[in-house]
Design a protein around this motif. Structure first.
Motif, mmCIF file in Angstrom:
data_model
loop_
_atom_site.group_PDB
_atom_site.id
_atom_site.type_symbol
_atom_site.label_atom_id
_atom_site.label_comp_id
_atom_site.label_asym_id
_atom_site.label_seq_id
_atom_site.Cartn_x
_atom_site.Cartn_y
_atom_site.Cartn_z
ATOM 1 N N SER A 11 -3.326 1.252 -5.442
ATOM 2 C CA SER A 11 -4.457 0.704 -6.183
ATOM 3 C C SER A 11 -5.074 1.844 -6.978
ATOM 4 O O SER A 11 -5.512 2.841 -6.402
ATOM 5 C CB SER A 11 -5.492 0.108 -5.221
ATOM 6 O OG SER A 11 -6.617 -0.347 -5.946
ATOM 7 N N ARG A 12 -5.050 1.681 -8.289
ATOM 8 C CA ARG A 12 -5.603 2.705 -9.190
ATOM 9 C C ARG A 12 -5.036 4.092 -8.902
ATOM 10 O O ARG A 12 -5.754 5.077 -8.858
ATOM 11 C CB ARG A 12 -7.117 2.707 -9.116
ATOM 12 C CG ARG A 12 -7.723 1.391 -9.551
ATOM 13 C CD ARG A 12 -9.241 1.445 -9.509
ATOM 14 N NE ARG A 12 -9.760 0.125 -9.766
ATOM 15 C CZ ARG A 12 -10.429 -0.601 -8.894
ATOM 16 N NH1 ARG A 12 -10.678 -0.111 -7.690
ATOM 17 N NH2 ARG A 12 -10.856 -1.789 -9.202
ATOM 18 N N GLY A 13 -3.732 4.145 -8.637
ATOM 19 C CA GLY A 13 -3.066 5.418 -8.419
ATOM 20 C C GLY A 13 -3.207 6.004 -7.029
ATOM 21 O O GLY A 13 -2.679 7.071 -6.756
ATOM 22 N N HIS A 14 -3.909 5.323 -6.119
ATOM 23 C CA HIS A 14 -4.087 5.811 -4.750
ATOM 24 C C HIS A 14 -3.272 4.959 -3.788
ATOM 25 O O HIS A 14 -3.240 3.743 -3.900
ATOM 26 C CB HIS A 14 -5.566 5.752 -4.350
ATOM 27 C CG HIS A 14 -6.416 6.712 -5.093
ATOM 28 N ND1 HIS A 14 -6.762 6.542 -6.417
ATOM 29 C CD2 HIS A 14 -6.980 7.873 -4.702
ATOM 30 C CE1 HIS A 14 -7.514 7.540 -6.812
ATOM 31 N NE2 HIS A 14 -7.664 8.375 -5.796
ATOM 32 N N SER A 15 -2.632 5.616 -2.826
ATOM 33 C CA SER A 15 -1.875 4.898 -1.796
ATOM 34 C C SER A 15 -2.828 4.392 -0.720
ATOM 35 O O SER A 15 -3.521 5.174 -0.075
ATOM 36 C CB SER A 15 -0.835 5.825 -1.159
ATOM 37 O OG SER A 15 0.169 6.139 -2.079
ATOM 38 N N LEU A 16 -2.857 3.084 -0.559
ATOM 39 C CA LEU A 16 -3.705 2.462 0.451
ATOM 40 C C LEU A 16 -2.933 2.188 1.738
ATOM 41 O O LEU A 16 -3.521 1.921 2.776
ATOM 42 C CB LEU A 16 -4.290 1.155 -0.081
ATOM 43 C CG LEU A 16 -5.084 1.261 -1.373
ATOM 44 C CD1 LEU A 16 -5.489 -0.122 -1.851
ATOM 45 C CD2 LEU A 16 -6.299 2.146 -1.171
ATOM 46 N N GLY A 17 -1.621 2.226 1.636
ATOM 47 C CA GLY A 17 -0.783 1.931 2.784
ATOM 48 C C GLY A 17 0.661 1.818 2.341
ATOM 49 O O GLY A 17 1.022 2.245 1.236
ATOM 50 N N VAL A 18 1.464 1.227 3.201
ATOM 51 C CA VAL A 18 2.890 1.106 2.902
ATOM 52 C C VAL A 18 3.428 -0.216 3.434
ATOM 53 O O VAL A 18 3.034 -0.681 4.501
ATOM 54 C CB VAL A 18 3.672 2.317 3.468
ATOM 55 C CG1 VAL A 18 3.626 2.350 4.972
ATOM 56 C CG2 VAL A 18 5.090 2.349 2.965
ATOM 57 N N LEU A 19 4.308 -0.813 2.650
ATOM 58 C CA LEU A 19 4.990 -2.053 2.992
ATOM 59 C C LEU A 19 6.411 -1.677 3.393
ATOM 60 O O LEU A 19 7.109 -1.013 2.633
ATOM 61 C CB LEU A 19 5.007 -2.963 1.758
ATOM 62 C CG LEU A 19 5.716 -4.293 1.844
ATOM 63 C CD1 LEU A 19 4.842 -5.280 2.617
ATOM 64 C CD2 LEU A 19 5.977 -4.819 0.440
ATOM 65 N N THR A 20 6.824 -2.060 4.599
ATOM 66 C CA THR A 20 8.180 -1.781 5.077
ATOM 67 C C THR A 20 8.919 -3.095 5.230
ATOM 68 O O THR A 20 8.458 -3.989 5.938
ATOM 69 C CB THR A 20 8.154 -1.036 6.430
ATOM 70 O OG1 THR A 20 7.421 0.186 6.265
ATOM 71 C CG2 THR A 20 9.555 -0.733 6.915
ATOM 72 N N LEU A 21 10.049 -3.216 4.558
ATOM 73 C CA LEU A 21 10.882 -4.410 4.612
ATOM 74 C C LEU A 21 12.204 -4.027 5.261
ATOM 75 O O LEU A 21 12.834 -3.054 4.832
ATOM 76 C CB LEU A 21 11.132 -4.947 3.204
ATOM 77 C CG LEU A 21 9.874 -5.308 2.419
ATOM 78 C CD1 LEU A 21 10.182 -5.463 0.947
ATOM 79 C CD2 LEU A 21 9.252 -6.571 2.982
ATOM 80 N N MET A 22 12.602 -4.786 6.283
ATOM 81 C CA MET A 22 13.842 -4.469 6.999
ATOM 82 C C MET A 22 14.782 -5.661 6.992
ATOM 83 O O MET A 22 14.357 -6.804 7.139
ATOM 84 C CB MET A 22 13.542 -4.069 8.442
ATOM 85 C CG MET A 22 12.747 -2.776 8.543
ATOM 86 S SD MET A 22 12.470 -2.253 10.238
ATOM 87 C CE MET A 22 14.044 -1.484 10.566
ATOM 88 N N GLY A 23 16.056 -5.344 6.852
ATOM 89 C CA GLY A 23 17.109 -6.315 7.047
ATOM 90 C C GLY A 23 17.746 -6.030 8.393
ATOM 91 O O GLY A 23 17.698 -4.895 8.877
ATOM 92 N N THR A 24 18.332 -7.028 9.004
ATOM 93 C CA THR A 24 18.969 -6.828 10.299
ATOM 94 C C THR A 24 20.443 -7.210 10.235
ATOM 95 O O THR A 24 20.866 -7.975 9.367
ATOM 96 C CB THR A 24 18.297 -7.662 11.410
ATOM 97 O OG1 THR A 24 18.447 -9.049 11.107
ATOM 98 C CG2 THR A 24 16.826 -7.313 11.562
ATOM 99 N N ALA A 25 21.196 -6.662 11.166
ATOM 100 C CA ALA A 25 22.618 -6.977 11.253
ATOM 101 C C ALA A 25 22.820 -8.464 11.549
ATOM 102 O O ALA A 25 23.802 -9.061 11.107
ATOM 103 C CB ALA A 25 23.270 -6.119 12.335
ATOM 104 N N GLU A 26 21.876 -9.054 12.245
ATOM 105 C CA GLU A 26 21.958 -10.470 12.607
ATOM 106 C C GLU A 26 22.101 -11.365 11.371
ATOM 107 O O GLU A 26 22.876 -12.311 11.359
ATOM 108 C CB GLU A 26 20.701 -10.844 13.395
ATOM 109 C CG GLU A 26 20.631 -12.262 13.866
ATOM 110 C CD GLU A 26 19.362 -12.514 14.668
ATOM 111 O OE1 GLU A 26 19.494 -13.019 15.783
ATOM 112 O OE2 GLU A 26 18.262 -12.201 14.183
ATOM 113 N N SER A 27 21.359 -11.053 10.319
ATOM 114 C CA SER A 27 21.424 -11.856 9.098
ATOM 115 C C SER A 27 22.436 -11.309 8.104
ATOM 116 O O SER A 27 22.800 -11.984 7.149
ATOM 117 C CB SER A 27 20.054 -11.900 8.418
ATOM 118 O OG SER A 27 19.748 -10.634 7.861
#
Length: 176
Positions: free
Chosen positions: A144-160
């Motif tokens: 937001s406005r060039g500042h990191s507010l957090g992080v989104l982690t997306l994972m795939g699994t072997a199951e799918s």
């Protein structure tokens, strides 16, 4: 996300699903919700359209706190609640690197050894593995406005059979 590797129909629909998720995220991000509600809704949009598992960690006063956990299987809500209690990661973790760099990262191959190196608590590793063996991962800073507010982690699994690509990383960046 490729649910069944090699399925032509799935590959053809992949860009269409990504565009829908980005459009829906735009609506959510423009709504007058508090930030926690907003990131939870964006995380929920990512699962199962893009990822099998989505984690959101927010930065507050120099540390992180887990704000959301979503899995594609609603039957695993108890595991999501368990994973909600963990936060923080080692400096080598892709999420820490994405926060520091301010740009998304793709990790094509993820396994137990990587998780053990990236996470400080063995119980955190085991909680993640309870969702199934990870296959690949994307992390995108929430900016937001060039500042990191957090992080989104997306994972795939072997199951799918989910395996992320550079095209998927563009979508993750849009969500962040």
């Amino acid at each position: 996300r490729c649910i069944a590797p090699g399925t032509d129909v799935d590959e053809q629909k992949r860009p269409e699903r990504a565009l829908h998720v980005i459009a829906d995220a735009g609506v959510v991000l423009s709504s007058p919700l508090d930030y926690d509600q907003t990131v939870r809704k964006v995380a929920a949009l990512a699962v199962p359209s893009i990822a099998d598992l989505c984690l959101v960690d927010l930065v507050q006063e120099g540390s992180t706190r887990r704000a959301a956990v979503f899995h594609r299987d609603p039957e695993r809500a108890g595991l999501c609640r368990k994973l909600q209690h963990f936060s923080g990661f080692e400096p080598a973790h892709p999420a820490a690197r994405a926060l520091a760099l301010g740009k998304p990262l793709l990790v094509r191959d993820v396994g137990r050894a990587e998780l053990a190196r990236w996470l400080a608590e063995p119980a955190h590793v085991e909680a993640l593995l309870a969702f199934g063996a990870p296959s690949s991962m994307m992390v995108a800073p929430l900016l937001s406005r060039g500042h990191s507010l957090g992080v989104l982690t997306l994972m795939g699994t072997a199951e799918s059979g989910a395996r992320f690509t550079e095209d998927d990383l563009v979508v993750a960046e849009e969500l962040g």
